[in-house]
Scaffold this active site. Structure first.
Site, short mmCIF file in Angstrom:
data_model
loop_
_atom_site.label_atom_id
_atom_site.label_comp_id
_atom_site.label_asym_id
_atom_site.label_seq_id
_atom_site.Cartn_x
_atom_site.Cartn_y
_atom_site.Cartn_z
CD GLN A 239 -3.01 -0.96 2.28
OE1 GLN A 239 -3.21 -1.96 2.96
NE2 GLN A 239 -3.63 0.17 2.51
NE ARG A 386 -13.98 1.02 3.70
CZ ARG A 386 -14.31 0.47 2.55
NH1 ARG A 386 -14.21 -0.82 2.39
NH2 ARG A 386 -14.77 1.20 1.57
CB CYS A 387 -9.30 2.27 11.01
SG CYS A 387 -9.04 3.31 12.42
CD GLU A 762 -9.38 5.00 6.69
OE1 GLU A 762 -8.36 4.38 6.43
OE2 GLU A 762 -9.47 5.86 7.58
#
Ligand code: CDP
Length: 808
Positions: A239, A386-387, A762
């Protein structure tokens, strides 16, 4: 010159900002033509895989690799002893700790990497793994962080002095051998005083359980060392490809220009693919040792058991208010279970991420947060899923505290929220725990949400349902889940956000080709978010060339400008801003070229959709296509040929998207099965680039929120065995469980972002988890429920009903 098409048609042709442009990526994905790491096949490529520890805590007495080396197809077996002379048996984590690459004397969690078997193919590697003999001596296991802080069992012997002293960690003093850090924010004394003297105080403890993002594609890489040219190429599910290149250079000593890191298509990341894993290091070493390319791809169990988990926060809160519901103070303490190594991917100054957004969307004058990080015998990781760096935990905490306070005050929870929201005119708003919220209009969003779902009508229906239940007419309860969240995304300003010393700016480089098409390269990397679609839209609006004529390229460190990658919904706030700024540089040069071509002064032309027009004479213009051609084909005095620009963007602040969610749920008290009747999600992510993609992001985020709230968990037994390491036990929702989502929006642009956009990826997860959880808890509120921990699976819901006497 006369226009053949209208201005409106010209705008439509661009498919720029605000257009639901279809995803350009999907042509290859839907035809099975994606190019993922496992699709990479190189001549002579070998496969590496790990011998993993069956124990959560054990001393390694010996490793015998002789039999494994006899297995046909096995070429090498690496252990810590092989890596030690290279200084590669430990590696730095993103949190300032260090982590064993291969077990060095002991193991600290089940599934830990013990030896790396390199073979001709995956099957031979598996046989080789079976043949490696490891002699373990089991040690006492600590899976509970509270016990770990009391225990005389030391997990990290490398972090304790020979005299038993406890040296400081990366984040200051440690109070126990198993303690990592204490981090705090806010005013402790003032908060204690406010809470001690308050009219009403609600106290609650809650556990945000350990879970895992479980991307469909697991982590993996292919390392190929070209010994002739001294070049290392590393393809991987990264990522943050540039950060990985820098880390690989620092730990391997290979100069950075000799390393090329490529993130090809990535099948979902959600934070799981931010960190550096032993598989990367071992593949590189194995490629150097064997002189051949080496592939390493996790299987599902490896992924769930060993790569970055999420949450595992034990939170205790106190919230104080006046009798009429005005919140006066908030205290939060967190015991954070980081597992065997502190490998959270947080900005350096924030060992608890952005947990200090835990005052939420409310104007809370006084607050204090304290977080203790603790080592246990669990897998490392911590911030993924997703934070934006612990915002899910923070929002869950405050949204549960609001519900508990509402119970204490005997007040409607929607009204309690409304009277405490930060008001529109208070922005930019500096919260008690330090963040400056850039913009918001919470009351408008909340009113719209409650009106759309007919909140009063729902409450009336719920009251009737309670009556019917008590009268024995139904066995189903009704819950109304509310949540209002404020996110903090776009890490971040270099002045306060870095990872391992790398400032968290991002970048975009644009080249316009002579025929008026373009390529833009960014420091980010899409993992399903559709960057190739949306970043072209930003550019289309900024430079007036159709999005369909703009290629977006990410993920190759040899070609893309340096950037910190994609996680924490930072792509739009940071790289999206860089894209707009680079576009504006193109436009500035184009303006000079246009003025020259039109024989007027620079200031006498203005940009209009896809062209520069002479002010006051709209029939005199040069299109961007014409200008691009001129940039390469006409000698223009004082202007260099070509049309290129690059922008490295350091955002002045983060962006603060927000949203209002409502979930209506029916719960069968006899089976514990929840049925989501309605889910309404209003998101405000500032200026919207692509409404269709935003909707997709919201659907995905809500589904992952549903998973976490209603069943998904990485659970351990007392021996440190992972109980949910396969998809038989780990809940991954399918179309069967997922309800219909109603999406809605308001638009409150970010005042400091060049196009006013905030992140969105998110938000639905951050706001969704408390909404689903609050719906379950709200169903039981009329029967005395105050708080129960997630995940609310059928058994736990049944147990809540049982504990409240609803089966009597
Ligand atoms: O960093 P990441 O790409 O995961 O998250 P993001 O910045 O929230 O963007 C997710 C997707 O939503 C991207 O394709 C964005 O361009 C799109 N988006 C949008 O269309 N409008 C916004 N205001 C924010 C994001």
């Amino acid at each position: 010159m006369k226009d053949e098409i209208t201005r409106e048609e010209r705008v439509d042709n661009l498919k720029g900002m605000g257009c639901s442009r279809k995803r350009v990526e999907d042509a290859r994905f839907t035809q099975g033509k994606g190019n993922y790491v496992d699709d990479i096949k190189l001549d002579g490529m070998l496969f590496g895989d790990f011998v993993r520890s069956p124990y959560a805590h054990a001393r390694i007495k010996s490793i015998n690799t002789a039999a494994a080396l006899e297995v046909p197809g096995v070429l090498a077996v690496l252990t810590a002893a092989d890596l030690e002379p290279l200084g590669l048996h430990w590696m730095p984590t993103l949190a300032g700790d260090k982590q064993m690459v291969l077990a060095d004397g002991k193991v600290l969690f089940q599934g830990q990497e013990v030896a790396f078997v390199v073979a001709e193919d995956r099957y031979a590697a598996a046989d080789g793994i079976e043949a490696v003999e490891v002699d373990y001596e089991e040690l006492p296991v600590l899976v509970n962080p509270f016990e770990a802080l009391q225990s005389d069992v030391t997990l990290r012997e490398d972090l304790v002095g020979e005299d038993g002293s406890i040296p400081d960690g990366a984040h200051g003093p440690r109070k126990h051998p198993n303690h990592i850090f204490t981090w705090d924010a806010g005013d402790k004394a003032a908060t204690a005083e406010v809470i001690d003297n308050a009219e009403v105080v609600a106290t609650e403890s809650m556990y945000y359980h350990r879970t895992h993002p479980c991307p469909l594609e697991t982590c993996g890489c292919v390392a190929s060392m070209d010994k002739v040219n001294g070049k290392l190429t590393l393809w991987g599910t990264f990522q943050a490809p540039h950060a990985i290149r820098t880390v690989v250079s620092l730990i391997s000593g290979i100069e950075e220009h000799n390393i090329r890191v490529i993130s090809p298509d990535i099948g979902g990341g959600f934070g799981n693919k931010v960190g550096a894993y032993p598989g990367y290091v071992c593949s590189v070493v194995a490629s150097i040792v064997t002189g051949k390319p080496v592939k390493w791809i996790e299987d599902r169990m490896d992924n769930l058991m060993t790569t970055a988990f999420a949450r595992d926060y034990h939170m205790t809160g106190k919230i104080s208010a006046t009798k009429d519901g005005k919140i006066t103070g908030l205290h939060c303490h967190v015991t954070a279970d980081h597992g065997g190594f502190d490998a959270c991917a947080d900005p350096t100054k924030f060992p608890a991420g952005f947990m200090n957004i835990c005052t939420g969307s409310y104007d809370i004058p006084t607050a204090y947060l304290e977080v203790d990080g603790v080592y246990t015998n669990k897998a490392p990781g911590g911030v993924s899923y997703r934070c934006s760096f612990r915002v899910t935990e923070a929002v869950y905490f405050i949204e549960r505290m609001i519900e508990v306070l509402a119970i204490e005050l005997n007040m409607d929870a929607a009204e309690l929220r409304r009277i405490n929201f930060i008001k529109k005119e208070q922005f930019p708003y500096t919260a008690a725990l330090g963040w400056e919220y850039d913009s918001g209009d919470y009351h408008t969003a909340w009113d719209k949400a409650l009106k759309t779902v007919d909140y009063d009508g729902l409450r009336a229906e719920q009251a009737k349902r309670v009556e019917d239940f008590k009268a024995g007419k139904t066995r189903k309860l009704m819950g109304i889940g509310l949540s209002f969240f404020t996110e903090i995304v776009g890490a971040g300003p270099v002045k306060n956000c870095d990872i391992l010393g790398l400032g968290m700016f991002d970048s975009c480089e644009i080249r316009i080709h002579p025929t008026g098409s373009a390529i833009a390269r960014l420091g980010t990397i899409s993992q399903g978010q559709g960057h190739a679609t949306t970043f072209a839209q930003i550019l289309a609006s900024e430079i007036g060339l159709p999005a369909d004529s703009i290629t977006i390229e990410e993920g190759d460190t040899d070609t893309a400008p340096y950037g910190l990658g994609t996680y924490g919904s930072r792509s739009t706030p940071v790289a999206g801003a860089a894209t707009a700024m680079a576009g504006r540089k193109i436009r500035a040069k184009a303006q000079m070229i246009a003025a020259y071509l039109l024989e007027v002064h620079d200031n006498d032309v203005e940009f209009d959709v896809d062209r520069f027009v002479v002010k006051g004479a709209p029939e005199k213009f040069k299109t961007m296509k014409e200008i691009a051609f001129a940039a390469y084909n006409q000698a223009i005095p004082g202007i260099e040929p070509g049309l290129e620009a690059v922008s490295y963007y350091d955002p002045p602040n983060m962006t603060y998207p927000f949203g209002a969610y409502v979930c209506v749920m029916d719960i069968d008290v006899d089976t514990g099965v929840p049925e989501i009747r309605r889910f309404y999600a209003l998101d405000d992510c500032g200026t919207r680039i692509n409404p269709m993609i935003i909707e997709g992001q919201v659907h995905g985020g809500l589904t992952e929120a549903l998973a976490v709230a209603l069943g998904q968990e990485i659970a351990y037994d007392d021996m440190g065995n992972v109980k949910t390491g396969t998809l038989m036990d780990f809940f991954l929702p399918t179309a069967w469980e997922v309800p219909n989502y109603e999406t809605d929006y308001t638009v409150t642009p970010s005042p400091h972002h060049p196009i006013g956009a905030k992140g969105v990826g998110e938000s639905p997860h951050v706001g969704g988890v408390p909404c689903f959880s609050n719906a379950v808890q709200d169903a039981f509120r009329p029967f005395g429920n105050r708080h129960t921990n997630m995940p609310h699976d059928h058994w736990r819901i049944w147990r809540t009903a049982n504990a409240l006497g609803l089966h009597d």
